[in-house]
Enzyme design. Structure first.
Site, PDB file in Angstrom:
ATOM      1  N   SER A  91     110.858  10.296  26.696  1.00 48.53           N
ATOM      2  CA  SER A  91     111.030  11.727  26.954  1.00 48.53           C
ATOM      3  C   SER A  91     112.482  12.143  27.187  1.00 48.53           C
ATOM      4  O   SER A  91     112.865  13.257  26.818  1.00 48.53           O
ATOM      5  CB  SER A  91     110.152  12.155  28.124  1.00 48.53           C
ATOM      6  OG  SER A  91     110.456  11.412  29.283  1.00 48.53           O
ATOM      7  N   CYS A 141     101.617  11.853  26.253  1.00 44.05           N
ATOM      8  CA  CYS A 141     102.531  10.929  26.931  1.00 44.05           C
ATOM      9  C   CYS A 141     103.916  11.562  27.116  1.00 44.05           C
ATOM     10  O   CYS A 141     104.062  12.427  27.965  1.00 44.05           O
ATOM     11  CB  CYS A 141     102.565   9.609  26.162  1.00 44.05           C
ATOM     12  SG  CYS A 141     103.025   8.242  27.210  1.00 44.05           S
ATOM     13  N   ILE A 147     100.660   3.629  27.432  1.00 44.90           N
ATOM     14  CA  ILE A 147     101.866   2.845  27.144  1.00 44.90           C
ATOM     15  C   ILE A 147     103.010   3.402  27.984  1.00 44.90           C
ATOM     16  O   ILE A 147     103.497   4.501  27.729  1.00 44.90           O
ATOM     17  CB  ILE A 147     102.235   2.913  25.643  1.00 44.90           C
ATOM     18  CG1 ILE A 147     101.047   2.457  24.779  1.00 44.90           C
ATOM     19  CG2 ILE A 147     103.482   2.071  25.353  1.00 44.90           C
ATOM     20  CD1 ILE A 147     101.222   2.717  23.300  1.00 44.90           C
ATOM     21  N   HIS A 158      97.163   7.982  24.527  1.00 39.65           N
ATOM     22  CA  HIS A 158      97.489   8.130  23.100  1.00 39.65           C
ATOM     23  C   HIS A 158      96.235   8.185  22.218  1.00 39.65           C
ATOM     24  O   HIS A 158      95.877   7.189  21.596  1.00 39.65           O
ATOM     25  CB  HIS A 158      98.342   6.937  22.648  1.00 39.65           C
ATOM     26  CG  HIS A 158      99.716   6.952  23.212  1.00 39.65           C
ATOM     27  ND1 HIS A 158     100.773   7.585  22.592  1.00 39.65           N
ATOM     28  CD2 HIS A 158     100.214   6.429  24.351  1.00 39.65           C
ATOM     29  CE1 HIS A 158     101.858   7.440  23.311  1.00 39.65           C
ATOM     30  NE2 HIS A 158     101.561   6.744  24.393  1.00 39.65           N
ATOM     31  N   GLU A 170      95.974   9.341  19.384  1.00 38.52           N
ATOM     32  CA  GLU A 170      96.358   9.119  17.973  1.00 38.52           C
ATOM     33  C   GLU A 170      96.370   7.633  17.610  1.00 38.52           C
ATOM     34  O   GLU A 170      96.445   7.277  16.443  1.00 38.52           O
ATOM     35  CB  GLU A 170      97.709   9.784  17.675  1.00 38.52           C
ATOM     36  CG  GLU A 170      98.954   9.048  18.160  1.00 38.52           C
ATOM     37  CD  GLU A 170      99.190   9.146  19.669  1.00 38.52           C
ATOM     38  OE1 GLU A 170      98.358   9.734  20.397  1.00 38.52           O
ATOM     39  OE2 GLU A 170     100.214   8.593  20.119  1.00 38.52           O
TER      40      GLU A 170
HETATM   41  N1  GLN Z   1     107.645   6.252  29.373  1.00 42.62           N
HETATM   42  C1  GLN Z   1     107.870   7.226  28.357  1.00 42.62           C
HETATM   43  C2  GLN Z   1     108.694   8.402  28.864  1.00 42.62           C
HETATM   44  O1  GLN Z   1     109.020   8.488  29.983  1.00 42.62           O
HETATM   45  C3  GLN Z   1     106.577   7.736  27.790  1.00 42.62           C
HETATM   46  C4  GLN Z   1     105.908   6.660  26.997  1.00 42.62           C
HETATM   47  C5  GLN Z   1     105.128   7.123  25.830  1.00 42.62           C
HETATM   48  O2  GLN Z   1     105.249   8.246  25.336  1.00 42.62           O
HETATM   49  N2  GLN Z   1     104.329   6.222  25.318  1.00 42.62           N
HETATM   50  O3  GLN Z   1     108.999   9.251  28.067  1.00 42.62           O
END
Ligand code: GLN
Length: 190
Positions: free
Chosen positions: A48, A78, A134, A170, A172
């Site tokens: 992010s 996410c 994840i 997720h 997808e």
């Molecule tokens: N840990 C990621 C973040 O802070 C997010 C992980 C993901 O999108 N699979 O953006």
């Protein structure tokens, strides 16, 4: 109705494949012009901080935030959930700041940095949803305008606020199209 997919980084192809399976036409969103004519937008998972910086660099942060405020249906997974949030704990990173959510990043601890679990989501009906996490965030707290669609052990993992939908996991990456179908149906995109 075409659905845009923010295509700067992350699980873009997987969302695209999912929507194509549902017969939905997609547009990769790489710059502000790509927002014209789309009926909805997906913000995929990735990292992010990076996606926020890239959105600013490509001139997308303000137009996407404005479109979201004007009612464009946006579904964030996410990283997308983090970008939609108004409050990101312990971080000053760039975000769209649209949802009244307080988010913890990478919040499942090392043991559970990635894990999968079947979770019942009443809004989808039927069998539990196989949720894949994840390095996932979770929503610790929400404002009144937010509807919680999935809560697990005090963590909010799927939520909606008006035209905005956010999942910590997720969909997808599974074969289960129900969440993408929910997004299409709830916002009359199909
Ligand atoms: N840990 C990621 C973040 O802070 C997010 C992980 C993901 O999108 N699979 O953006």
């Amino acid at each position: 109705m075409k659905v845009g997919i923010l295509a700067l980084q992350g699980a873009v192809r997987e969302h695209r494949n999912m929507l194509h399976r549902l017969g939905v036409e997609t547009v990769d969103v790489l710059n502000p012009q790509d927002l014209h004519g789309i009926g909805g937008l997906i913000l995929p998972g990735g990292e992010s901080t990076t996606v926020g910086k890239l959105m600013a660099r490509y001139g997308l942060l303000t137009p996407v935030a404005e479109a979201g405020r004007a009612g464009l249906p946006i579904f964030g997974t996410c990283t997308g959930l983090i970008l939609l949030s108004k409050h990101i704990n312990n971080s000053a990173q760039l975000s769209l700041g649209l949802m009244d959510t307080w988010v913890e990043r990478n919040a499942f601890g090392r043991q559970q940095a990635s894990f999968e679990a079947d979770m019942p989501i009443p809004a989808l009906g039927g069998r539990p949803f196989h949720a894949i996490f994840i390095r996932a965030p979770y929503i610790a707290k929400v404002g009144n305008a937010v509807t919680v669609l999935l809560r697990h052990e005090e963590k909010i993992l799927f939520a909606r606020q008006g035209n905005l939908l956010a999942a910590a996991f997720h969909p997808e990456l599974t074969d289960d199209t129900r969440i993408h179908e929910y997004f299409m149906a709830e916002f009359s995109l199909a």
